[in-house]
Design an enzyme around this catalytic site. Structure first.
Site, mmCIF file in Angstrom:
data_model
loop_
_atom_site.group_PDB
_atom_site.id
_atom_site.type_symbol
_atom_site.label_atom_id
_atom_site.label_comp_id
_atom_site.label_asym_id
_atom_site.label_seq_id
_atom_site.Cartn_x
_atom_site.Cartn_y
_atom_site.Cartn_z
ATOM 1 N N ARG A 4 -4.852 -3.773 -13.438
ATOM 2 C CA ARG A 4 -4.531 -2.341 -13.546
ATOM 3 C C ARG A 4 -4.474 -1.922 -15.015
ATOM 4 O O ARG A 4 -4.908 -0.835 -15.375
ATOM 5 C CB ARG A 4 -3.188 -2.055 -12.876
ATOM 6 C CG ARG A 4 -3.184 -2.383 -11.395
ATOM 7 C CD ARG A 4 -2.891 -1.169 -10.557
ATOM 8 N NE ARG A 4 -2.920 -1.506 -9.145
ATOM 9 C CZ ARG A 4 -1.874 -1.372 -8.329
ATOM 10 N NH1 ARG A 4 -0.723 -0.901 -8.798
ATOM 11 N NH2 ARG A 4 -1.994 -1.679 -7.058
ATOM 12 N N ARG A 41 -1.786 -11.259 -2.311
ATOM 13 C CA ARG A 41 -1.211 -10.251 -1.415
ATOM 14 C C ARG A 41 -2.178 -9.992 -0.270
ATOM 15 O O ARG A 41 -3.330 -9.603 -0.513
ATOM 16 C CB ARG A 41 -0.994 -8.935 -2.166
ATOM 17 C CG ARG A 41 -0.203 -9.077 -3.466
ATOM 18 C CD ARG A 41 1.260 -8.820 -3.237
ATOM 19 N NE ARG A 41 2.052 -9.174 -4.405
ATOM 20 C CZ ARG A 41 2.819 -8.328 -5.077
ATOM 21 N NH1 ARG A 41 2.874 -7.071 -4.701
ATOM 22 N NH2 ARG A 41 3.534 -8.753 -6.100
HETATM 23 P P1 AMO Z 1 5.048 -5.604 -7.747
HETATM 24 O O1 AMO Z 1 4.869 -6.006 -6.336
HETATM 25 O O2 AMO Z 1 5.219 -4.165 -8.036
HETATM 26 O O3 AMO Z 1 6.334 -6.321 -8.366
HETATM 27 O O4 AMO Z 1 3.831 -6.176 -8.592
HETATM 28 C C1 AMO Z 1 3.814 -6.051 -9.987
HETATM 29 C C2 AMO Z 1 2.511 -5.444 -10.471
HETATM 30 O O5 AMO Z 1 1.404 -6.250 -10.075
HETATM 31 C C3 AMO Z 1 0.298 -5.448 -9.794
HETATM 32 N N1 AMO Z 1 -0.127 -5.654 -8.403
HETATM 33 C C4 AMO Z 1 -1.399 -5.629 -7.967
HETATM 34 N N2 AMO Z 1 -2.554 -5.456 -8.603
HETATM 35 C C5 AMO Z 1 -3.682 -5.477 -7.890
HETATM 36 N N3 AMO Z 1 -3.728 -5.691 -6.557
HETATM 37 C C6 AMO Z 1 -2.587 -5.876 -5.862
HETATM 38 N N4 AMO Z 1 -2.648 -6.105 -4.545
HETATM 39 C C7 AMO Z 1 -1.348 -5.863 -6.567
HETATM 40 N N5 AMO Z 1 -0.065 -6.010 -6.210
HETATM 41 C C8 AMO Z 1 0.660 -5.881 -7.330
HETATM 42 C C9 AMO Z 1 0.710 -4.000 -10.005
HETATM 43 C C10 AMO Z 1 2.198 -4.082 -9.880
HETATM 44 O O6 AMO Z 1 2.851 -3.055 -10.596
HETATM 45 N N6 AMO Z 1 8.315 -9.360 -8.506
HETATM 46 C C11 AMO Z 1 7.984 -7.999 -8.878
HETATM 47 C C12 AMO Z 1 7.944 -7.820 -10.372
HETATM 48 C C13 AMO Z 1 9.293 -7.960 -11.037
HETATM 49 O O7 AMO Z 1 10.235 -7.247 -10.597
HETATM 50 O O8 AMO Z 1 9.409 -8.735 -12.011
HETATM 51 C C14 AMO Z 1 6.632 -7.643 -8.257
HETATM 52 O O9 AMO Z 1 5.881 -8.472 -7.828
HETATM 53 O O10 AMO Z 1 0.320 -3.610 -11.303
#
Ligand code: AMO
Length: 431
Positions: free
Chosen positions: A405, A214
């Protein structure tokens, strides 16, 4: 092998036995006629005691030349001694230096000298030698094993989907472009589209523990630019409740396993893990906004929850809980709607952090195309994904759980970088 025991295997009961150990020089104390070396390995520390009269001259004379953090190998006899740490010491016959350490260390791995997080991450290899990070990464291993064990028991199979992809899944702004020969490509933000395509492929239950990328611009304590996500996708669900139940039971299982298998590590980190009771509480997005308003935090309907709101909810709820029925406009196009306003999407929250999000997916081709268009995206960019909905796609859903997390809640880490070996953030591409 250069050794036949770990320091933790050296106990007073083994008095008189010969052992071969190897590890790092934690400390050297030279009192003239008697010298001490603390030898550290991944299981802990043991004292080597060298009284001039009792050890070979050559071995005795080696000690003052040992530099801290050098790697040594030791052959010696175990001696029970109430005055020694843990009631036991080694009287070495032979000490061999396998790798000499420079005397100037960028970081003190004994942890006696405090260092800030940036300094520690710059010298991460030395930092990881400390007891706390060692405990964190042992727990991380138990967590991933527990996940595999739990999901496979339920019939999920582990898959690996591509990490170089052609289109965005979670919104276009957080994408890392990569040079892919003559074309535009990106690092995957989520295995989302592929795990859904595997439902069309008839796999019914899949999971993946893999990296997500990301391009978050901001440095926060809970975001990384490369994280590990635990993803599942499951077919023939009746509603999102089916996948929420898997998620809550999995989290309870993880906590149970870590409690059972990481007693020592939890003690090092000064943590006690609660027994998580399922089912977790569920509140709707609207209820969350009302609750926040009661506590003086106003969030407009249709907005994502700001950090401050998540933190407040973490104070109100001591246990993990779900927020359900999120508004359409803030959930991705693949989410199934409940009505014109709200969706089947949910977030799992704990200790003020969003641990996971998921939903039932829109599996009806026409509806899906419409939702892609409603979000201002071009269905042509999703050609291959959409194709898989044309030839028999079961109702399905899933979620993504952030591994780091989850570890933050278990270890009570203040910063997500603490639970990541070599974190990637806006400023950090090395080490
Ligand atoms: P989402 O974008 O909420 O959902 O990501 C899912 C989980 O991944 C973790 N996460 C992160 N942890 C650390 N740094 C980051 N930059 C970061 N981004 C996300 C979080 C988050 O809740 N496709 C959907 C999931 C689905 O619907 O199956 C998705 O990506 O804990």
């Amino acid at each position: 092998m250069l050794k036949d025991a770990y320091t933790a295997d050296v106990t007073p009961e083994r008095d008189g036995e010969e052992v071969r150990l190897a590890g790092w020089v934690h400390e050297v104390r030279d009192l003239g006629g008697i010298k001490f070396v603390l030898l550290r390995d991944r299981t802990g520390i043991v004292q080597l005691t060298l009284p001039r009269q009792k050890v070979p001259k050559e071995t005795f004379e080696k000690v003052p030349k040992l530099t801290k953090e050098s790697v040594i190998r030791v052959e010696g006899i175990v001696q029970a001694n109430k005055k020694a740490p843990r009631g036991v010491e080694i009287i070495p016959r032979r000490i061999e230096v396998l790798s000499k350490s420079n005397t100037h260390l960028p970081l003190d791995p004994t942890g006696k000298v405090d260092a800030d997080l940036d300094t520690r991450l710059d010298a991460r290899v030395l930092d990881l030698r400390r007891e706390e990070p060692q405990a964190i990464f042992k727990i991380r291993n138990v967590v991933t094993s527990a996940i595999r064990e739990f999901l496979e028991e339920l019939g999920f199979i582990e898959v690996h989907t591509p990490k170089i992809i052609a289109s965005a899944t979670e919104g276009g702004t957080e994408l890392f472009p990569v040079v892919y020969f003559e074309r535009d490509a990106y690092l995957a933000q989520s295995p989302q589209l592929y795990k859904q395509m595997l439902m069309a492929a008839g796999f019914e239950r899949v999971y993946e523990i893999g990296p997500i990328f990301r391009a978050e611009e901001h440095n926060t304590r809970r975001h990384l630019n490369e994280a590990i996500s635990v993803d599942i996708e499951m077919s023939f669900i009746e509603s999102e409740e089916d996948v929420m139940r898997v998620l809550e039971k999995l989290l309870a299982h993880i906590f149970r396993k870590v409690r059972e298998e990481c007693e020592r590590e939890l003690k090092v980190l000064n943590q006690e893990l609660p027994e998580l009771e399922v089912p977790f509480e569920r509140i709707t997005y609207e209820e969350a906004l009302n609750l926040l308003s009661d506590h003086g935090i106003e969030v407009e309907w249709g907005e994502d929850l700001p950090t401050e709101a998540e933190r407040k909810l973490g104070e109100i709820f001591e246990e993990p809980f779900f927020i359900t029925e999120w508004p359409k406009e803030i959930r991705p196009f693949y989410t199934m709607a409940k009505d014109d306003e709200v969706t089947t999407a949910f977030d799992l929250m704990y200790k003020g952090l969003e641990l996971a999000s998921g939903a039932q997916r829109e599996h009806r081709y026409d509806m899906l195309v419409r939702q892609i268009e409603e979000q201002g995206l071009n269905p042509a960019d999703f050609k291959y994904y959409l194709e898989s909905f044309k030839y028999g796609m079961p109702p399905h859903g899933g979620w993504g759980l952030g591994l780091e997390r989850t570890l933050m809640t278990i270890t009570d880490a203040e910063n997500i970088r603490e639970v990541t070996l070599f974190p990637r953030d806006r400023k950090r591409l090395h080490p």
